[in-house]
Design a protein around this motif. Sequence first.
Motif, PDB file in Angstrom:
ATOM      1  N   MET A 121     -44.375  65.785  -2.339  1.00  0.00           N
ATOM      2  CA  MET A 121     -44.865  65.224  -3.804  1.00  0.00           C
ATOM      3  C   MET A 121     -44.101  66.148  -4.493  1.00  0.00           C
ATOM      4  SD  MET A 121     -48.317  64.764  -5.716  1.00  0.00           S
ATOM      5  CE  MET A 121     -48.894  63.528  -4.151  1.00  0.00           C
ATOM      6  N   GLY A 122     -43.759  67.463  -4.369  1.00  0.00           N
ATOM      7  CA  GLY A 122     -43.088  68.304  -5.212  1.00  0.00           C
ATOM      8  C   GLY A 122     -41.811  68.203  -5.449  1.00  0.00           C
ATOM      9  N   ASP A 123     -41.218  67.400  -4.473  1.00  0.00           N
ATOM     10  CA  ASP A 123     -39.719  67.111  -4.504  1.00  0.00           C
ATOM     11  C   ASP A 123     -39.505  65.568  -5.276  1.00  0.00           C
ATOM     12  OD1 ASP A 123     -38.794  69.448  -3.459  1.00  0.00           O
ATOM     13  OD2 ASP A 123     -39.230  68.295  -1.405  1.00  0.00           O
ATOM     14  N   TRP A 124     -40.479  65.030  -5.611  1.00  0.00           N
ATOM     15  CA  TRP A 124     -40.317  63.630  -6.294  1.00  0.00           C
ATOM     16  C   TRP A 124     -39.420  63.775  -7.395  1.00  0.00           C
ATOM     17  CZ3 TRP A 124     -45.610  61.083  -5.436  1.00  0.00           C
ATOM     18  CH2 TRP A 124     -46.065  60.870  -4.319  1.00  0.00           C
ATOM     19  N   TYR A 125     -39.851  64.563  -8.537  1.00  0.00           N
ATOM     20  CA  TYR A 125     -39.327  64.492  -9.713  1.00  0.00           C
ATOM     21  C   TYR A 125     -37.758  64.895  -9.850  1.00  0.00           C
ATOM     22  CZ  TYR A 125     -38.942  64.805 -14.830  1.00  0.00           C
ATOM     23  OH  TYR A 125     -38.720  64.717 -16.265  1.00  0.00           O
ATOM     24  N   THR A 126     -37.591  65.814  -9.431  1.00  0.00           N
ATOM     25  CA  THR A 126     -36.148  66.284  -9.069  1.00  0.00           C
ATOM     26  C   THR A 126     -35.116  65.597  -8.745  1.00  0.00           C
ATOM     27  OG1 THR A 126     -36.626  68.080  -7.305  1.00  0.00           O
ATOM     28  CG2 THR A 126     -36.686  68.726  -9.382  1.00  0.00           C
ATOM     29  N   SER A 127     -35.865  64.794  -7.395  1.00  0.00           N
ATOM     30  CA  SER A 127     -35.018  64.036  -6.745  1.00  0.00           C
ATOM     31  C   SER A 127     -34.525  62.557  -7.459  1.00  0.00           C
ATOM     32  CB  SER A 127     -35.508  63.355  -5.267  1.00  0.00           C
ATOM     33  OG  SER A 127     -35.687  64.779  -4.509  1.00  0.00           O
ATOM     34  N   LEU A 128     -35.593  62.086  -8.243  1.00  0.00           N
ATOM     35  CA  LEU A 128     -35.400  60.940  -9.227  1.00  0.00           C
ATOM     36  C   LEU A 128     -34.434  61.429 -10.286  1.00  0.00           C
ATOM     37  CD1 LEU A 128     -38.972  59.633  -9.239  1.00  0.00           C
ATOM     38  CD2 LEU A 128     -37.011  58.519  -8.232  1.00  0.00           C
ATOM     39  N   GLU A 129     -34.602  62.587 -10.828  1.00  0.00           N
ATOM     40  CA  GLU A 129     -33.881  62.869 -11.876  1.00  0.00           C
ATOM     41  C   GLU A 129     -32.409  63.045 -11.704  1.00  0.00           C
ATOM     42  OE1 GLU A 129     -34.637  66.599 -15.139  1.00  0.00           O
ATOM     43  OE2 GLU A 129     -34.657  66.902 -13.255  1.00  0.00           O
ATOM     44  N   ARG A 130     -32.189  63.796 -10.484  1.00  0.00           N
ATOM     45  CA  ARG A 130     -30.837  64.042  -9.995  1.00  0.00           C
ATOM     46  C   ARG A 130     -30.090  62.805  -9.273  1.00  0.00           C
ATOM     47  NH1 ARG A 130     -32.088  69.751  -6.818  1.00  0.00           N
ATOM     48  NH2 ARG A 130     -32.546  70.657  -8.578  1.00  0.00           N
ATOM     49  N   GLY A 131     -30.879  61.692  -9.387  1.00  0.00           N
ATOM     50  CA  GLY A 131     -30.312  60.255  -8.942  1.00  0.00           C
ATOM     51  C   GLY A 131     -30.221  60.265  -7.318  1.00  0.00           C
ATOM     52  N   LEU A 132     -30.799  61.307  -6.467  1.00  0.00           N
ATOM     53  CA  LEU A 132     -30.828  61.379  -5.161  1.00  0.00           C
ATOM     54  C   LEU A 132     -31.969  60.067  -4.446  1.00  0.00           C
ATOM     55  CD1 LEU A 132     -31.663  64.950  -4.311  1.00  0.00           C
ATOM     56  CD2 LEU A 132     -29.298  63.801  -4.484  1.00  0.00           C
ATOM     57  N   VAL A 133     -32.439  59.593  -5.328  1.00  0.00           N
ATOM     58  CA  VAL A 133     -33.334  58.594  -5.183  1.00  0.00           C
ATOM     59  C   VAL A 133     -33.522  57.559  -6.433  1.00  0.00           C
ATOM     60  CG1 VAL A 133     -34.837  59.177  -3.179  1.00  0.00           C
ATOM     61  CG2 VAL A 133     -35.579  59.510  -5.551  1.00  0.00           C
ATOM     62  N   GLU A 134     -33.660  56.196  -6.008  1.00  0.00           N
ATOM     63  CA  GLU A 134     -33.531  55.467  -7.188  1.00  0.00           C
ATOM     64  C   GLU A 134     -34.958  54.552  -7.590  1.00  0.00           C
ATOM     65  OE1 GLU A 134     -29.530  52.913  -6.492  1.00  0.00           O
ATOM     66  OE2 GLU A 134     -30.154  53.602  -4.677  1.00  0.00           O
ATOM     67  N   GLY A 135     -35.980  54.931  -6.628  1.00  0.00           N
ATOM     68  CA  GLY A 135     -37.190  54.438  -7.080  1.00  0.00           C
ATOM     69  C   GLY A 135     -38.217  54.689  -6.065  1.00  0.00           C
ATOM     70  N   HIS A 136     -39.368  54.193  -6.132  1.00  0.00           N
ATOM     71  CA  HIS A 136     -40.595  54.572  -5.536  1.00  0.00           C
ATOM     72  C   HIS A 136     -41.586  53.531  -5.316  1.00  0.00           C
ATOM     73  CE1 HIS A 136     -43.589  58.241  -4.897  1.00  0.00           C
ATOM     74  NE2 HIS A 136     -43.950  57.277  -3.911  1.00  0.00           N
ATOM     75  N   ALA A 137     -42.064  53.099  -4.192  1.00  0.00           N
ATOM     76  CA  ALA A 137     -42.863  52.092  -3.970  1.00  0.00           C
ATOM     77  C   ALA A 137     -44.228  52.733  -3.807  1.00  0.00           C
ATOM     78  CB  ALA A 137     -42.759  51.330  -2.685  1.00  0.00           C
TER      79      ALA A 137
END
Length: 343
Positions: free
Chosen positions: A192-208
């Motif tokens: 959970m602690g990595d969700w924000y930065t990963s989305l912010e950096r474009g490492l992931v594109e979404g979340h179900a």
Amino acid sequence: MMRKVSVLVFLAFLFAWCMKATAAEQITVKFATWHGPTSPNGLIEQELAKMLEEKTKGAVKIKFFWSESLVKYVETYRAVQTGVADMIYYVVGACPGVHILNEVVNLPFMGFPSMEKAGPIYEKLLQEIPELRAEWKGVKLFRPRFMAGSHIHTTKKQVKLPSDLKGMRLIASGPMVFTVETLGGAPVQLGMGDWYTSLERGLVEGHATHYPVILMTKTIDLLHYHLDFGPFGFYAQPDMLVMNMDTWNKLPKDFQEIIEDLCSNWRVAKILKVDMGEIEKAKTYAKQKGHTFYYATPQEVSQWKEALKPVVEKWIETAESKGLPGRKVYNEARRIIKATSGR
């Protein structure tokens, strides 16, 4: 003088004996959870503990072990079975291999009509399908309720159909990993602690996932597009409180009645109200920020159901490979849900 001293000594002894007796009679319940004390669940659990102490006149106290401080997330259920913990917060599917058949309710598009109605329907499944009840042997299970339903939230493009997810990197964990793979996406397992930065950096594109968690983690600020499947989402998981059976059996009957009422009736009503409020809060916030919402039509939902059939089949195959009646339980669960909800 000697008589006065004797009386004082006797009173001191009596006071010490009373204090010892009171301490011996007081019941401390070790409560293990992976939540923190300031999380919505944590606040509700502390309110419950306060009410329990008041209603039992201080005879029953809950000692919390927050944030996996007693046992790790995946060991929670085993801990309450063995008495390492007296009580736990639990989500069906949190501990792999423990409630394989009960995980039928976690499958996508099972037909539950809403969060409020799903809990009572799950209770009916437990009553009518003995294979589900058997997986809870040896513990005291309090009333389940379903968490907020999951939808698909993305950063840069609106997803409408299963084909839109092809090649997209989505945060996923547990049963969602295979779900995302089945839809042609690339699941990325993150804490959970990595969700924000990963989305912010474009490492992931979404979340179900569900609306309350993206509001709580502030990832809602990065997820500008929302595919909404309706009141129950495309899947949701039930949670509940569970108590060690020996701990439960040692409690006086009047204390059992108090705990049953608080852990089943009060908690479910309270947490459903909180979750409904958090869902509306998240949606209102997103709309104020100019986010785009797309609500899947019945025809589009049918396409999603068809695309996710392999998830159901894999669950059935996995259960049956372990000698469990997966298809029988799935068919019976669907029959009962449809008969109860009309879906």
